[in-house]
Every structure is written in C-alpha cells, then in structure tokens.
Write an enzyme that holds these catalytic residues in place. Structure first.
Site, PDB file in Angstrom:
ATOM      1  N   HIS A 266       6.051   0.172   0.124  1.00 28.58           N
ATOM      2  CA  HIS A 266       6.958  -0.554  -0.755  1.00 28.58           C
ATOM      3  C   HIS A 266       7.018  -2.255  -0.209  1.00 28.58           C
ATOM      4  O   HIS A 266       6.223  -2.921   0.107  1.00 28.58           O
ATOM      5  CB  HIS A 266       8.422   0.475  -0.872  1.00 28.58           C
ATOM      6  CG  HIS A 266      10.046  -0.387  -1.293  1.00 28.58           C
ATOM      7  ND1 HIS A 266       9.429  -1.441  -2.393  1.00 28.58           N
ATOM      8  CD2 HIS A 266      10.466   0.433  -2.091  1.00 28.58           C
ATOM      9  CE1 HIS A 266      10.506  -1.524  -2.856  1.00 28.58           C
ATOM     10  NE2 HIS A 266      11.660  -0.548  -2.308  1.00 28.58           N
ATOM     11  N   HIS A 305      -0.317  -1.812  -8.369  1.00 23.77           N
ATOM     12  CA  HIS A 305       1.060  -1.624  -7.941  1.00 23.77           C
ATOM     13  C   HIS A 305       1.837  -0.691  -9.072  1.00 23.77           C
ATOM     14  O   HIS A 305       0.972  -0.186  -9.985  1.00 23.77           O
ATOM     15  CB  HIS A 305       2.078  -2.617  -8.622  1.00 23.77           C
ATOM     16  CG  HIS A 305       3.456  -3.183  -8.552  1.00 23.77           C
ATOM     17  ND1 HIS A 305       4.300  -2.113  -9.994  1.00 23.77           N
ATOM     18  CD2 HIS A 305       4.283  -3.448  -7.745  1.00 23.77           C
ATOM     19  CE1 HIS A 305       5.405  -2.559  -9.314  1.00 23.77           C
ATOM     20  NE2 HIS A 305       5.332  -3.321  -8.411  1.00 23.77           N
ATOM     21  N   ASP A 363       2.999  -9.548  -2.152  1.00 24.32           N
ATOM     22  CA  ASP A 363       3.355  -9.513  -1.138  1.00 24.32           C
ATOM     23  C   ASP A 363       1.625 -10.073  -0.626  1.00 24.32           C
ATOM     24  O   ASP A 363       2.143  -9.890   0.269  1.00 24.32           O
ATOM     25  CB  ASP A 363       3.387  -7.774  -0.952  1.00 24.32           C
ATOM     26  CG  ASP A 363       5.125  -7.682  -0.915  1.00 24.32           C
ATOM     27  OD1 ASP A 363       5.407  -8.261  -1.370  1.00 24.32           O
ATOM     28  OD2 ASP A 363       5.430  -6.604  -1.417  1.00 24.32           O
TER      29      ASP A 363
HETATM   30  N1  CMC Z   1      -6.414   0.130  -1.836  1.00 25.69           N
HETATM   31  C1  CMC Z   1      -7.216   0.507  -2.581  1.00 25.69           C
HETATM   32  N2  CMC Z   1      -7.149   1.343  -3.352  1.00 25.69           N
HETATM   33  C2  CMC Z   1      -6.150   1.827  -4.468  1.00 25.69           C
HETATM   34  C3  CMC Z   1      -4.724   0.909  -3.785  1.00 25.69           C
HETATM   35  C4  CMC Z   1      -4.356  -0.331  -2.766  1.00 25.69           C
HETATM   36  N3  CMC Z   1      -4.132  -0.846  -2.059  1.00 25.69           N
HETATM   37  N4  CMC Z   1      -4.252   0.939  -5.119  1.00 25.69           N
HETATM   38  C5  CMC Z   1      -4.375   1.696  -5.479  1.00 25.69           C
HETATM   39  N5  CMC Z   1      -5.491   2.032  -4.716  1.00 25.69           N
HETATM   40  C6  CMC Z   1      -6.405   3.650  -5.533  1.00 25.69           C
HETATM   41  C7  CMC Z   1      -5.571   4.540  -4.852  1.00 25.69           C
HETATM   42  O1  CMC Z   1      -6.129   5.411  -4.203  1.00 25.69           O
HETATM   43  C8  CMC Z   1      -6.049   5.654  -6.858  1.00 25.69           C
HETATM   44  O2  CMC Z   1      -7.694   5.737  -6.743  1.00 25.69           O
HETATM   45  P1  CMC Z   1      -7.858   7.321  -7.524  1.00 25.69           P
HETATM   46  O3  CMC Z   1      -7.455   6.936  -8.802  1.00 25.69           O
HETATM   47  O4  CMC Z   1      -9.280   6.938  -6.785  1.00 25.69           O
HETATM   48  O5  CMC Z   1      -6.969   7.789  -7.018  1.00 25.69           O
HETATM   49  C9  CMC Z   1      -5.773   4.193  -7.907  1.00 25.69           C
HETATM   50  O6  CMC Z   1      -5.678   3.272  -6.583  1.00 25.69           O
HETATM   51  C10 CMC Z   1      -4.307   4.378  -8.829  1.00 25.69           C
HETATM   52  O7  CMC Z   1      -3.613   4.613  -7.367  1.00 25.69           O
HETATM   53  P2  CMC Z   1      -2.091   5.056  -7.282  1.00 25.69           P
HETATM   54  O8  CMC Z   1      -2.289   5.891  -5.979  1.00 25.69           O
HETATM   55  O9  CMC Z   1      -1.929   6.355  -8.236  1.00 25.69           O
HETATM   56  O10 CMC Z   1      -0.902   4.382  -7.357  1.00 25.69           O
HETATM   57  P3  CMC Z   1       0.536   4.500  -7.657  1.00 25.69           P
HETATM   58  O11 CMC Z   1       0.797   2.993  -8.799  1.00 25.69           O
HETATM   59  O12 CMC Z   1       1.100   5.452  -7.183  1.00 25.69           O
HETATM   60  O13 CMC Z   1       0.843   3.524  -6.428  1.00 25.69           O
HETATM   61  C11 CMC Z   1       1.316   1.419  -4.862  1.00 25.69           C
HETATM   62  C12 CMC Z   1       1.214   2.155  -6.207  1.00 25.69           C
HETATM   63  C13 CMC Z   1       1.338   0.145  -5.396  1.00 25.69           C
HETATM   64  C14 CMC Z   1       1.966   2.426  -3.352  1.00 25.69           C
HETATM   65  C15 CMC Z   1      -0.271   1.384  -4.087  1.00 25.69           C
HETATM   66  O14 CMC Z   1      -1.543   0.772  -4.989  1.00 25.69           O
HETATM   67  C16 CMC Z   1      -0.651   1.000  -2.820  1.00 25.69           C
HETATM   68  O15 CMC Z   1      -0.179   1.935  -1.561  1.00 25.69           O
HETATM   69  N6  CMC Z   1      -0.880  -0.282  -2.779  1.00 25.69           N
HETATM   70  C17 CMC Z   1      -0.563  -0.829  -0.953  1.00 25.69           C
HETATM   71  C18 CMC Z   1       0.418  -0.866  -1.231  1.00 25.69           C
HETATM   72  C19 CMC Z   1       1.162  -2.491  -1.026  1.00 25.69           C
HETATM   73  O16 CMC Z   1       0.786  -3.489  -1.778  1.00 25.69           O
HETATM   74  N7  CMC Z   1       2.475  -2.099  -1.789  1.00 25.69           N
HETATM   75  C20 CMC Z   1       3.383  -2.903  -2.262  1.00 25.69           C
HETATM   76  C21 CMC Z   1       3.688  -3.347  -3.988  1.00 25.69           C
HETATM   77  S1  CMC Z   1       4.483  -4.687  -4.940  1.00 25.69           S
HETATM   78  C22 CMC Z   1       6.015  -5.201  -3.668  1.00 25.69           C
HETATM   79  C23 CMC Z   1       7.299  -3.820  -4.497  1.00 25.69           C
HETATM   80  O17 CMC Z   1       7.584  -3.978  -5.873  1.00 25.69           O
HETATM   81  O18 CMC Z   1       7.207  -3.105  -3.088  1.00 25.69           O
END
Ligand code: CMC
Length: 429
Positions: A266, A305, A363
């Site tokens: 987050h 995201h 971010d």
């Molecule tokens: N790097 C590499 N792979 C990723 C990433 C990433 N940053 N984010 C998602 N994926 C992959 C994930 O492994 C999954 O792959 P697969 O389909 O092969 O299993 C696919 O993309 C879908 O991801 P998800 O985990 O289902 O996506 P989510 O909606 O649950 O997660 C997130 C969203 C923001 C937690 C995640 O993208 C992440 O951890 N990003 C890095 C941390 C980050 O930058 N966070 C800031 C968010 S913006 C600020 C805010 O609003 O708080």
C-alpha cells in the site's frame, strides 16, 4: 438470474431469494445482499474483490479506463488548477469553496498547525532511529489524549474541529519525526507559507540560516499531496472506517489508517521503489532483475494496481511533475534517475507486464520526485499519510454522519478443528 431490478438466488433445491440491484451515479451496479443471511449461509470474498463495503459520495475510480474523480472533479484538473487545501475543502465538504470560504479554510488549517508542547516529550520516548511511521502511529494516536474538547463524535462541530486539527497537525508531526531522527531542533510552522511550502520549511530549515523555499519543488510536493489525498475504499481507508464503526475517536482511527498504510503493498510502495533501485544498482543489472520478477522471486515495486488495470491517471501527472523537478534540479543524468527511467521503459515493452496489464502506479514516480527534492526514503510513507489524512477523515465523517451506520463485523468460513475435548497434559502424546 438477473433482471433489471433484482438478482434471484435459487438455493436448497428450489427456494428463491431476491436481492435488489442498487445503482450509483458512476460505476457498476451493486447487488444488495444484506438479506443473504436468511439463506443460513454467508458470502465469501477475501480481499473484497467483489464487495462494495459502503455507499460513498466522495471519490470515484474507474480502473478500466484509468479515471479518478474527487467529488466528481477529474484528478487531472485538480492537480493542474487547484491546490492541496482547496482539494481538502472539496473532499471534506463536497463542493469547491468560494474565495471567501477558501481564505477562511486556509486560515483555520494554518492556525491549527502547532502541536501541544507536551507532545514533544512523547518523541523523546522513541529511539532516535525509529521509523517515522512508527512515530506517527504513536503521536497521531496520542492526539486523542490532548484534544478532549472535540471528541464527541456525534457532534458535527466536534467532528469538523477534529478534521481540521488532523489536516493541520499531521505535517508538523511528520516533520518533527524526521527532525527527531536526525537530531535537529524542532522547526515551528510558519503561517505565511502555503501548506506545502511550510512542510518543506519544517523539514529543512535550521536556526542558523534562512531557508528559501523553491517554488517548483513546493508545487511538485503540493501535487503529490493532491494526488494522494483520497482513493476511495482502499485498505487504509477501509481500516479507518472499520475502526470508526465502533465509535472510536477520529485520532485513534487515523492512527489505525497510518498503521495500515505502512505496508509495502500500500503506502510503503514508494519507499520500496527507491530500495529496489538501490538493490538493482545500475542499468546493466536490469535484465537479471526482470528475470527474477518473472520467476516471481520479487515484484517490480511501483507497478500494478488492484483497481487500475489500464493506467493510473495519477502516474501520468506525476511523470510530468517528475520531469519538471529533475529539470529544475539538473538531475536528468543522475544514475539513479536514469536507472528508474530505463526500468520503466523495459517494463512497458515487456510481454509479462503487458499481458498482466501492469503499468507504473503513482508511487513509481512520486518516490523519484521525493528523492530528488531531498526527502529521505523513510519519509515517503509519512508524506503519503500526511496527504491521505484528509481522505481518511472525510470517509470517517461521511460514515459517522450516516444514520444507517453499523459496527463493521465480517463473518468467516471456519476451516479449523471441529469440536473436540480437552486432553489433560499428562495424557497428551
Ligand atoms: N511486479 C510483478 N508482477 C506483478 C506485480 C508487480 N508489481 N503486480 C502484480 N503482478 C503479477 C502477479 O504476480 C500476478 O501474476 P500471475 O497472474 O502470474 O499470478 C498478476 O500480476 C496479477 O496480480 P495480483 O497480485 O492479482 O494483483 P493485485 O490486484 O492483487 O495486486 C498490488 C495489486 C498493487 C498489490 C500489486 O500490483 C503489487 O504488489 N504491486 C507492487 C507494490 C506497489 O507498487 N503498490 C502500490 C500500489 S499504488 C498505491 C496505493 O494506491 O496504495
């Protein structure tokens, strides 16, 4: 089965239950499942992927097209034409202020920016090397011990005073957390400066010489504040709502929001971006790092995201701001910023990221801008918390003022041991 007005569930071989469909002004309709418990079952939705937890009039995100509105106004227009305090007024009150209302609001916030002098003693209880977010959780929570005169959550005037106090004091608390860590003397706020300018002054001025605020950097910081001010029912806002649903006071609720924001998925992401750049070290190491991302050894921080599956509109604005700041400071050739730009380019062209609709989020760039301004990495999340305080308190106020509010109490699917009898210690194998 769905018709225009309701969804009908058929269960237990033929029993029917209707659920009304509710329509918002924007975004998908929602199914009102409040009567679902009549089936004797619960719904299961960990992570709230398909659940609208409340009704709200504050912020709207369209993740598919990449749009964000505060009270109906597109974020791009606010970032270009408004300033942070005006956006705060909008989020809190629902409308843009008149010139008179704006002047009065600005004056009120600036007048509340000092913190009780005894709060200084609280800082001394922390280790010098404490993370500023740890200090912020503690000091913001402690505000409830200092401002008893505005803790009646059922009194709209008390709620307003608490909201103003929080928006005004959180920058002072954050700057002081940094200065305590550095061993610098406390720098009192200055009311002749704008909100962002004053924050830079409280962070960087010393008693030894005059501190001149750079207007380009102050404007960039103000934009970071606007972009982070609210983001509908994200994890920390939902935390604030859940904490507030028990009737807890607003200072305690915002401290809970700060604790939630701290996590790297987050608000901790912009800090994680800079740490990741340090780990990668230089452009030559990017391909190996990317292999690790694809093997899921680590994530590319600042990408992806939960809601934006096209692009994060805040990221586009922040990218432009990033350019302005790097130009102003002559940092375009700095190795760390070059590395960030190389990483962004490679990720945007890579099939892994394209397939999964992973774009840079706000971010990715805000970390770079803050770092260029000279803000230490450990202060990135406190700055996010500072900006988000208005969003949290707006949601808290909206919830408390809603006569249908109920304490938040999710249910569960229990998969632990079934009933069993206690075994005396001597008889256990
Ligand atoms: N790097 C590499 N792979 C990723 C990433 C990433 N940053 N984010 C998602 N994926 C992959 C994930 O492994 C999954 O792959 P697969 O389909 O092969 O299993 C696919 O993309 C879908 O991801 P998800 O985990 O289902 O996506 P989510 O909606 O649950 O997660 C997130 C969203 C923001 C937690 C995640 O993208 C992440 O951890 N990003 C890095 C941390 C980050 O930058 N966070 C800031 C968010 S913006 C600020 C805010 O609003 O708080």
């Amino acid at each position: 089965m769905e018709n225009n007005r309701k969804v009908t569930l058929t269960y237990n071989d033929g029993q029917n239950l209707d659920f009304p469909i509710m329509e918002g002004t924007l975004g998908p309709n929602v199914v009102d499942i409040r009567s679902f418990a009549k089936t004797g079952m619960f719904t299961f939705d960990p992570g709230f992927l398909a659940t609208a937890s409340c009704e709200s009039k504050i912020t709207f995100i369209d993740g598919d097209v990449g749009q964000l509105y505060y009270r109906g106004y597109p974020i791009e227009q606010l970032a270009e034409e408004s300033d942070f305090l005006e956006s705060c007024y909008l989020l809190l009150n629902g409308e843009l202020p008149t010139a008179e209302q704006k002047a009065e609001f600005d004056r009120k916030i600036m007048r509340h920016n000092m913190i009780h002098d005894q709060l200084q003693n609280l800082y001394k209880g922390f280790r010098r090397d404490a993370h500023p977010m740890a200090v912020m959780v503690g000091v913001v929570g402690a505000l409830s011990a200092f401002y008893h005169d505005s803790l009646d959550i059922n009194d709209p005037h008390h709620r307003e005073v608490s909201a103003h106090r929080l928006i005004a004091k959180v920058p002072t608390i954050a700057a002081q957390a940094y200065r305590y860590n550095k061993g610098l003397p406390f720098s009192y706020p200055r009311n002749d400066l704008t909100y962002a300018e004053n924050f830079l002054h409280m962070m960087f001025s010393t008693p030894c010489e005059e501190y001149k605020v750079n207007k380009v950097l102050a404007r960039a910081l103000d934009r970071i504040f606007i972009l982070h001010a609210d983001h509908e029912q994200n994890a920390s806002t939902s935390t604030v709502r859940l904490a507030g649903s028990s009737g807890a006071n607003p200072f305690a609720c915002i401290a809970a929001g700060i604790a939630c924001l701290w996590g790297p998925s987050h608000g901790g992401a912009n800090e994680a971006v800079l740490k990741m750049l340090d780990e990668i070290g230089s452009v030559e190491n990017v391909p190996a790092f990317m292999e690790g991302v694809k093997a899921k050894t680590h994530k590319l921080m600042g990408f992806g995201h939960r809601v934006y599956k096209n692009m994060d509109p805040r990221a586009a604005i922040m990218k432009r701001t990033c350019d302005e700041v790097l130009n102003e400071l002559g940092l375009h050739n700095d190795p760390k910023f070059k590395l960030a730009m190389a990483l962004e380019k490679i990720a945007l062209e890579d099939e892994y990221f394209i397939e999964r609709k992973l774009y840079p989020n706000v971010d990715f760039y805000s970390g770079i801008v803050l770092s260029a301004i000279g803000i230490p990495v450990s202060m990135f999340t406190p700055i996010f918390a500072l900006a988000r305080t208005v969003g949290w308190i707006s949601h808290w106020t909206e919830m408390i003022a809603d006569p249908t509010m109920k304490i938040g109490r999710p249910r569960q699917l229990y998969t632990g041991a079934p009933r069993r009898d206690y075994v005396a210690l001597a008889d256990r194998k």
